[in-house]
Design an enzyme around this catalytic site. Structure first.
Site, mmCIF file in Angstrom:
data_model
loop_
_atom_site.group_PDB
_atom_site.id
_atom_site.type_symbol
_atom_site.label_atom_id
_atom_site.label_comp_id
_atom_site.label_asym_id
_atom_site.label_seq_id
_atom_site.Cartn_x
_atom_site.Cartn_y
_atom_site.Cartn_z
ATOM 1 N N GLU A 193 0.854 -1.189 0.000
ATOM 2 C CA GLU A 193 0.000 0.000 0.000
ATOM 3 C C GLU A 193 0.895 1.245 0.000
ATOM 4 O O GLU A 193 0.716 2.132 -0.816
ATOM 5 C CB GLU A 193 -0.919 0.006 1.234
ATOM 6 C CG GLU A 193 -1.817 1.248 1.303
ATOM 7 C CD GLU A 193 -2.631 1.336 2.591
ATOM 8 O OE1 GLU A 193 -2.378 0.535 3.511
ATOM 9 O OE2 GLU A 193 -3.495 2.224 2.679
ATOM 10 N N ASP A 271 -12.737 0.480 2.081
ATOM 11 C CA ASP A 271 -11.724 0.615 3.145
ATOM 12 C C ASP A 271 -12.270 1.151 4.472
ATOM 13 O O ASP A 271 -12.575 0.356 5.357
ATOM 14 C CB ASP A 271 -10.548 1.474 2.651
ATOM 15 C CG ASP A 271 -9.206 1.042 3.241
ATOM 16 O OD1 ASP A 271 -9.158 0.037 3.974
ATOM 17 O OD2 ASP A 271 -8.190 1.708 2.960
ATOM 18 N N ASP A 272 -12.361 2.482 4.642
ATOM 19 C CA ASP A 272 -12.751 3.078 5.930
ATOM 20 C C ASP A 272 -13.709 4.251 5.708
ATOM 21 O O ASP A 272 -13.297 5.415 5.752
ATOM 22 C CB ASP A 272 -11.503 3.602 6.663
ATOM 23 C CG ASP A 272 -10.470 2.522 6.927
ATOM 24 O OD1 ASP A 272 -10.624 1.780 7.911
ATOM 25 O OD2 ASP A 272 -9.524 2.410 6.119
HETATM 26 ZN ZN LIG Z 1 -7.354 -1.647 4.532
#
Ligand SMILES: [Zn+2]
Length: 333
Positions: A193, A271-272
């Protein structure tokens, strides 16, 4: 396709969500309504132009917004219920979500109790898998005890590696991923990432993981991309997150189209959402808006999200067939 036609098309596509952290998913409106003094405004990171300085800054947001909220198994369960109800409205049929081991340890709540509460709160009309996410540094106390608990917990379907990336991988991680696989757990790992291409190679070689979370910086080394494609790896990519966390220099330079073209199966995920202010629709839309993905290419990403799901073949085939029908319907003259 006009903007509103594109949104209607994305919303109509059957989809699966593979990369969703419960620790980054409490519903802002619920938080604000329950405790307006503590949570008066949404996080500044909702702004489209917001960029995190580094991963530590992102963790600071998790500590500021999610940690004070996720204080009990019930709060985790309610979070899972609300975020997956939102995804159900977006036509998500299958979802993999994770909760962070570190958050559970620090708040002193019981792993098994939390996992059970989350499982009980999953919407009945959605196929779901629950992962526990572990930091490279693992547990701060009673490390072995926690690892046993995780392997013994039937409500935990799989394990994920997340938090600040550290490669080469620590020995305990290699051992535990092997133990978990033997115990019948699903395995995945965040890699490449923010720390370059090495992570993807290590996750595949040393952990036997082919389900990579993000993986976007693997694109910096064509040899790693080929290695991942040859290993039949899939990358569960989160475009909005990647831009705000600067995993990519800009959305224009996001490698998802190139990775897919090079034979790495890519999916689109959120994701978030508490931190990034996104719905799954936003992540599909930015790939079309900025990278020029056609409706057929978006449909392919949606299909990938089913063909890489831990689900029976019949449901996967039905979803892919429905995706084809939505594509025909929305692209007919
Ligand atoms: Zn993640």
């Amino acid at each position: 396709m006009t903007d509103s036609q594109l949104i209607a098309f994305i919303d109509a596509l059957p989809k699966a969500e593979h990369h969703l952290h419960l620790d980054g998913s409490p519903n802002w409106h619920t938080m604000h309504a329950t405790d307006p003094d503590r949570f008066p405004e949404p996080p500044p990171s909702w702004d489209a132009d917001f960029r995190f300085v580094n991963f530590e800054a992102f963790e600071g947001y998790i500590r500021a917004y999610a940690v004070p909220w996720l204080t009990s198994a019930e709060r985790f369960a309610h979070t899972a219920h609300e975020v997956l109800e939102t995804r159900a409205k977006e036509n998500v049929r299958y979802a993999e979500v994770s909760f962070a081991a570190l958050a559970v340890e620090r708040s002193g709540i019981d792993i098994q109790e939390t996992a059970k509460a989350i499982q009980d709160a999953f919407p009945a009309n959605m196929e779901t898998r629950l992962y526990i996410g572990m930091h490279h540094k693992a547990f701060e106390t009673d490390h072995d005890g926690y690892l046993h608990q995780i392997l013994d917990c039937d409500e935990i379907n799989g394990i994920d590696l997340h938090g600040p990336e550290e490669f080469p991988l620590r020995p305990w991680i290699k051992q535990f991923w092997a133990d978990a696989k033997n115990a019948g757990k699903l395995i995945k790992a965040h890699a490449s990432e923010l720390t370059g291409p090495t992570g993807v190679r290590e996750a595949i070689e040393d952990l036997g993981v082919t389900k990579i979370q993000h993986g976007v910086q693997a694109a910096l080394d064509p040899a790693v991309v080929k290695f991942a494609a040859d290993a039949n790896a899939s990358f569960d990519v989160c475009p909005v997150s990647n831009v705000k966390l600067k995993a990519v220099p800009s959305m224009e330079e996001h490698p998802i189209m190139k990775l897919e073209a090079a034979g790495v199966t890519c999916t689109i995920n959120s994701d978030d959402p508490l931190i990034f202010g996104n719905d799954l629709r936003d992540d599909y839309k930015i790939v079309a808006d900025v990278l020029g993905a056609t409706p057929a290419q978006l449909a392919q990403f949606a299909k990938n999200s089913f063909t890489t799901a831990d689900w029976d073949q019949e449901n996967i085939e039905a979803a892919c067939k429905d995706i084809e029908a939505v594509l025909s319907e929305h692209t007919a003259d």
